[in-house]
Enzyme design. Structure first.
Site, PDB file in Angstrom:
ATOM      1  N   PRO A  75       0.832  -1.119  -0.064  1.00  0.00           N
ATOM      2  CG  PRO A  75       0.090  -1.029   2.130  1.00  0.00           C
ATOM      3  CD  PRO A  75       0.600  -1.767   1.422  1.00  0.00           C
ATOM      4  CB  CYS A  76       3.283   2.545  -2.310  1.00  0.00           C
ATOM      5  SG  CYS A  76       2.576   2.181  -3.891  1.00  0.00           S
ATOM      6  CG  HIS A  77      -2.819   3.566  -0.939  1.00  0.00           C
ATOM      7  ND1 HIS A  77      -2.819   2.127  -1.264  1.00  0.00           N
ATOM      8  CD2 HIS A  77      -3.854   3.662  -0.144  1.00  0.00           C
ATOM      9  CE1 HIS A  77      -3.266   1.491  -0.534  1.00  0.00           C
ATOM     10  NE2 HIS A  77      -4.108   2.277   0.340  1.00  0.00           N
TER      11      HIS A  77
END
Length: 179
Positions: free
Chosen positions: A142-144
Site C-alpha cells: 500500500p504505497c498509497h
C-alpha cells in the site's frame, strides 16, 4: 533479485472502479497488479518490468487470483490479502521498503522520511520514494499510504486521484467500523 530466465508470467486484464487492472502471476504467485486506463500501456509496463520472462496473456489461467486482486482494488482491504500468494521481485532494499509498507494499517499514513528512518537509513528518503514507485503490486503493497511530511498527497505511480480515492475509502471504512 536475479530474474528466473525464461520463466513464464501469465496475465489477464480486468476492469475496476479505479480503471483497468492487469493481474500477472508466476507459478509462485502474484507478481504484478498494475492499474491504469490504457491496456497497451499496462502490457508495456509489464513487459518492461519483466523483460527476461516469457509473458503470456492467459485469461483462463488466472480466474481465482484475478478475482481476488480486483476485490482488493474495489474494497482496499489489503490486510485481507493473506490468501493471495505473492512473488515480489525487486532488490533487497525495495523488498524491505515494501515489507514496511505492508505493515501500515488501513486508514493510517506515513512519510517517506519516516520509512527511511525505520529502515535505519534516514538519508535514504529518495531511495524509499523510488522503491515505492517501483512497487509492482498496487494496493497489496500500500504505497498509497505514504504522504508528504505536511500530510499532503505526494506522487503516486497509479495516479494521484486513485491515491486520494483509496485513502478516502480507508478513512470511511475505519469510521464505519468505529461508529
Amino acid at each position: 533479485m536475479e530474474p528466473r530466465l525464461r520463466e513464464t508470467i501469465r496475465y489477464t486484464i480486468r476492469r475496476s472502479s479505479l480503471g483497468t487492472v492487469l493481474v500477472a502471476a508466476t507459478e509462485r504467485g502474484l507478481c504484478a497488479l498494475l492499474i491504469g486506463e490504457d491496456r497497451a500501456e499496462l502490457e508495456s509496463d509489464l513487459a518492461r518490468r519483466f523483460s527476461q520472462y516469457e509473458i503470456v496473456r492467459d485469461d483462463a489461467a488466472l480466474p481465482s487470483i484475478a478475482a481476488r486482486a480486483v476485490r482488493l482494488v474495489e474494497s482496499d482491504v489489503a490486510d485481507g490479502d493473506g490468501e493471495l500468494p505473492l512473488d515480489l521481485q525487486g532488490t533487497q532494499f525495495q523488498r524491505n521498503v515494501w515489507q514496511l509498507l505492508r505493515r501500515i494499517p488501513p486508514g493510517c499514513t506515513t512519510t517517506y522520511t519516516d520509512l527511511a528512518r525505520r529502515l535505519g537509513s534516514p538519508r535514504a528518503v529518495r531511495a524509499v520514494a523510488s522503491a515505492c514507485a517501483a512497487n509492482p503490486v498496487a494496493i497489496i503493497v500500500p504505497c498509497h499510504r505514504v504522504v508528504r511530511r505536511d500530510g499532503g498527497l505526494a506522487g503516486y505511480r497509479w495516479g494521484i486521484e486513485r491515491k486520494r480515492i483509496l485513502l478516502e475509502r480507508e478513512r470511511e471504512a475505519g469510521a464505519a467500523a468505529r461508529g
